[in-house]
Design a protein around this motif. Structure first.
Motif, PDB file in Angstrom:
ATOM      1  N   ASP A 182       1.742  -6.268  10.345  1.00  0.00           N
ATOM      2  CA  ASP A 182       0.630  -7.175  10.105  1.00  0.00           C
ATOM      3  C   ASP A 182       1.125  -8.310   9.214  1.00  0.00           C
ATOM      4  N   TRP A 183       1.114  -9.544   9.756  1.00  0.00           N
ATOM      5  CA  TRP A 183       1.675 -10.683   9.052  1.00  0.00           C
ATOM      6  C   TRP A 183       0.699 -11.299   8.042  1.00  0.00           C
ATOM      7  N   GLN A 184      -0.454 -10.744   7.899  1.00  0.00           N
ATOM      8  CA  GLN A 184      -1.409 -11.240   6.901  1.00  0.00           C
ATOM      9  C   GLN A 184      -0.964 -10.745   5.520  1.00  0.00           C
ATOM     10  N   ASP A 185      -0.700 -11.702   4.577  1.00  0.00           N
ATOM     11  CA  ASP A 185      -0.123 -11.320   3.287  1.00  0.00           C
ATOM     12  C   ASP A 185      -1.148 -10.765   2.307  1.00  0.00           C
ATOM     13  N   ARG A 186      -2.432 -10.683   2.679  1.00  0.00           N
ATOM     14  CA  ARG A 186      -3.448 -10.215   1.750  1.00  0.00           C
ATOM     15  C   ARG A 186      -3.815  -8.737   1.967  1.00  0.00           C
TER      16      ARG A 186
END
Length: 705
Positions: free
Chosen positions: A686-690
């Motif tokens: 998952d490339w979402q950094d949050r």
């Protein structure tokens, strides 16, 4: 003596002579009249004697007839008594075959079985006894009474049809309405069926038209573009002597198709619910075989497989006699349990009661399960493959591309499009008039359902997500995903239903409270499927997908967002392309299969809702793009990029995003150990950094059963 004297002397003499003659004449006349009177009197006497004789003969004949009828009635009563004693001694009212003929389903398939105390048929015309639906014994006795009555009528010479009224009376008789029951009883009780011969115009015409000699099961492959046919379809091919002798002479054959009698005006959702829950009745359709086969080969473009059943002509005719008894009944249709597939086994069970075929199936009945069960029970004699029109065109396209690649001939775009197009290329397994099968010179495709893996699948895996390790345990009710062993299914087939996965985490009490619970429901899929119809092949149709599931997702709207269980519905629509070199058969002939590698791009729309995520819901739109690579017969890989843009709604909190991109990459790899075992590697990032856990990797052992 003078002349005058002579005259005077002669006159008295002549007079006397005339008088004598008149007297004689008078006497003769009187005698004639007397004789005539005597003859008249004798005639009257003779007539009276004849009449009396006839009366005596008629009286004697009537007495003899009455005596004969009485004797026949007595004989019929004696036979009835003997039959009843036989029935009682052998408990025939509970015989498996008899109860199956009455639609008593005694085979317990699961705890959800409908039970065996009542026939599934509610129509009173199906029974001779008022209590026949609940009491198979009462119905058997009523049939025996009907047989004894027919024996009495047959003895009186009332077999011939003299007029339209008596023909209709015959059609409505028990012998004409229930020929399969009569045949079983005459065989079981050793009744002389020569005395039960009765002309049944409607039944006789029906049987003469079908001329049943041989039965085969025809399987049409899975067809996702019509959800009702997504799991495939089976029907019976009825062969006459002509079509049994030559498989290609299909104009001498008929198709028996059990299907749902649904309302086409209903919406898809309503139709599906009614079909699943018994809201529609079943419908027995008997059509000329060429007409039915054309529906699959030409209209739906589905390959078919035909398996001849190991049945004798006598068994075939008994099955068809039972079909005659039941073809007009209104029986609820259940898409998953009582359907086209189960009906075939029910019919075979009538003539092979020792097999108990229907009871060997799981509660949910899939058409290919029936074919595999019949194969296991050694009920299949031969196998025939018939390619669809699109498969024949694809074989031509493969041959043209192969020739162009080798430099034998050129292949421009216009020529390629003509080969692919059904409008410009009429290539088919059927003759132009659709009456005879032709033999296309192509290799057999790898979609024989006898080669497929079992449909149920269990898995156990070990994995790592973020900072946590876990064990996965999963169970899938069916059917097949794109990484499963492909043999036995339509190429690129992808359809799953009722799939659940539990995840057991190795938790540590010393870690912060963001670690997951020790046991979570990772996923529950109700239905998930994708239909791939590559645009650069001869396969018509669109590329699309859909899924309904409960799944765990990373909420990217919040800083270090954790995963949450949400309900999710997704629709996909796009295009796909096939690449590579198509498989060649063992004989060297080219197949009608598409190239083995697949790439696709799908526009997506998703709605998700669940506790814990921002606002309790999110709506997404985006693109899914991926490729499937067939490395070899045992090893396959799939890579996909999911690029959704999510919207939760506006928020006044500074650390919460109302909308964002959340790219995810996934990789799947499966190695087949054998037909029932495989190893699968799944990885995602998952490339979402949050989010608090970006990577998830798992290795699982898959067992098909």
């Amino acid at each position: 003596m003078t002349t005058g004297e002579l005259a005077d002397t002669a006159t008295p003499a002549l007079t006397n002579n005339l008088t004598v003659k008149r007297s004689i004449s008078s006497v003769n006349t009187d005698n004639t009249e007397s004789n005539q009177n005597t003859r008249d009197t004798q005639t009257v006497v003779n007539a009276q004697n004849i009449k009396n004789t006839r009366n005596v003969q008629n009286a004697q004949g009537n007495a003899n007839t009455a005596n004969t009828q009485s004797a026949q009635a007595t004989n019929a009563e004696q036979l009835l008594s003997t039959w009843r004693e036989h029935v009682k001694t052998d408990n025939l009212s509970q015989h498996t075959t008899w109860r199956r003929l009455l639609y008593f389903i005694d085979d317990e398939k699961s705890i959800f079985s409908k039970g065996k105390t009542k026939s599934l048929v509610a129509d009173s015309s199906f029974f001779l006894s008022a209590t026949g639906q609940q009491d198979s014994g009462a119905e058997l006795d009523a049939m025996l009474v009907a047989l004894s009555e027919q024996l009495t009528r047959a003895g009186n010479g009332n077999k011939a049809i003299s007029n339209k009224g008596s023909a209709q009376a015959n059609n409505n008789s028990a012998l004409c309405r229930f020929p399969a029951r009569v045949q079983w009883l005459t065989d079981t009780l050793n009744i002389d069926d020569a005395r039960l011969q009765l002309a049944c115009p409607e039944l006789d015409d029906w049987m003469a038209t079908l001329a049943p000699e041989q039965l085969s099961v025809m399987f049409a492959q899975e067809y996702l573009d019509n959800p009702i046919s997504a799991f495939g379809h089976t029907l019976l091919r009825i062969d006459s002597q002509a079509s049994a002798a030559d498989f290609n002479q299909i104009h001498h054959a008929y198709a028996l198709n059990d299907t749902v009698d649904g309302d086409t005006a209903d919406s898809f959702v309503v139709f599906a619910i009614k079909a699943m829950s018994g809201g529609y009745n079943n419908s027995i359709e008997i059509d000329p075989y060429p007409k039915k086969l054309a529906d699959y080969l030409k209209d739906d473009e589905r390959d078919t497989w035909t398996y001849q059943l190991d049945l004798t002509p006598t068994e075939v005719r008994q099955i068809m006699a039972h079909v005659w008894e039941t073809k007009d009944l209104e029986i609820p249709y259940y898409f998953a349990t009582d359907n086209c597939a189960s009906e075939i086994l029910r019919l075979i069970d009538v003539v092979r009661p020792e097999k108990h075929l229907l009871s060997q199936l799981p509660y949910v009945v899939i058409p290919s399960d029936v074919v595999n069960l019949l194969d296991k029970e050694k009920m299949l004699v031969s196998t025939r493959y018939t390619p669809s029109d699109s498969t024949v065109r694809q074989a031509q396209l493969n041959t043209a591309r192969q020739a162009a690649k080798l430099g034998y001939q050129g292949l421009d775009k216009e020529t390629e499009n003509k080969i692919k197009s059904a409008a410009s290329n009429p290539a088919s397994s059927m003759s132009e008039d659709k009456q005879v099968l032709q033999a296309p010179m192509i290799a057999v495709s790898n979609n024989n359902p006898l080669d497929r893996h079992p449909l149920q699948r269990g898995q156990m895996g070990i994995g790592h997500r973020g900072d946590n390790s876990y064990i996965d345990v999963g169970l899938r009710a069916g059917f097949h995903d794109i990484l499963d062993r492909p043999a036995g299914f339509k190429q690129f087939f992808n359809l799953e239903g009722v799939d659940a996965t539990l995840r057991f985490y190795d938790t540590d009490d010393d870690k912060d409270n963001k670690q997951p619970s020790s046991v979570v429901l990772q996923n529950f899929t109700l239905i998930r499927g994708r239909s791939f119809n590559p645009v650069n092949t001869a396969q018509k149709g669109q590329t699309w997908g859909a899924n309904i599931e409960a799944t765990r997702i990373n909420d990217g709207s919040q800083q270090e967002g954790t995963d949450h269980l949400v309900g999710s519905t997704t629709l996909e629509y796009g295009k796909s392309w096939a690449f590579g070199t198509p498989r060649t058969g063992p004989s060297g002939l080219v197949t009608g299969e598409m190239p083995p590698q697949l790439c696709y791009t799908l526009a997506t729309g998703t709605v998700q809702a669940g506790r814990g995520i921002n606002k309790g819901y999110r709506v997404g739109a985006g693109v899914n793009a991926g490729c499937l690579y067939q490395i070899n017969n045992q090893l396959r890989a799939q890579a996909e990029l999911q690029l959704p843009y999510w919207y939760h709604g506006s928020s006044d909190e500074p650390d919460v995003r109302g909308h964002y991109w959340q790219p995810i990459t996934t990789l799947g790899l499966q190695y087949d150990i054998d037909k029932k075992q495989a190893l699968r590697l799944n990885a995602s990032y998952d490339w979402q950094d949050r989010v608090d856990a970006n990577e998830d990797i798992k290795l699982a052992y898959m067992r098909y059963f």
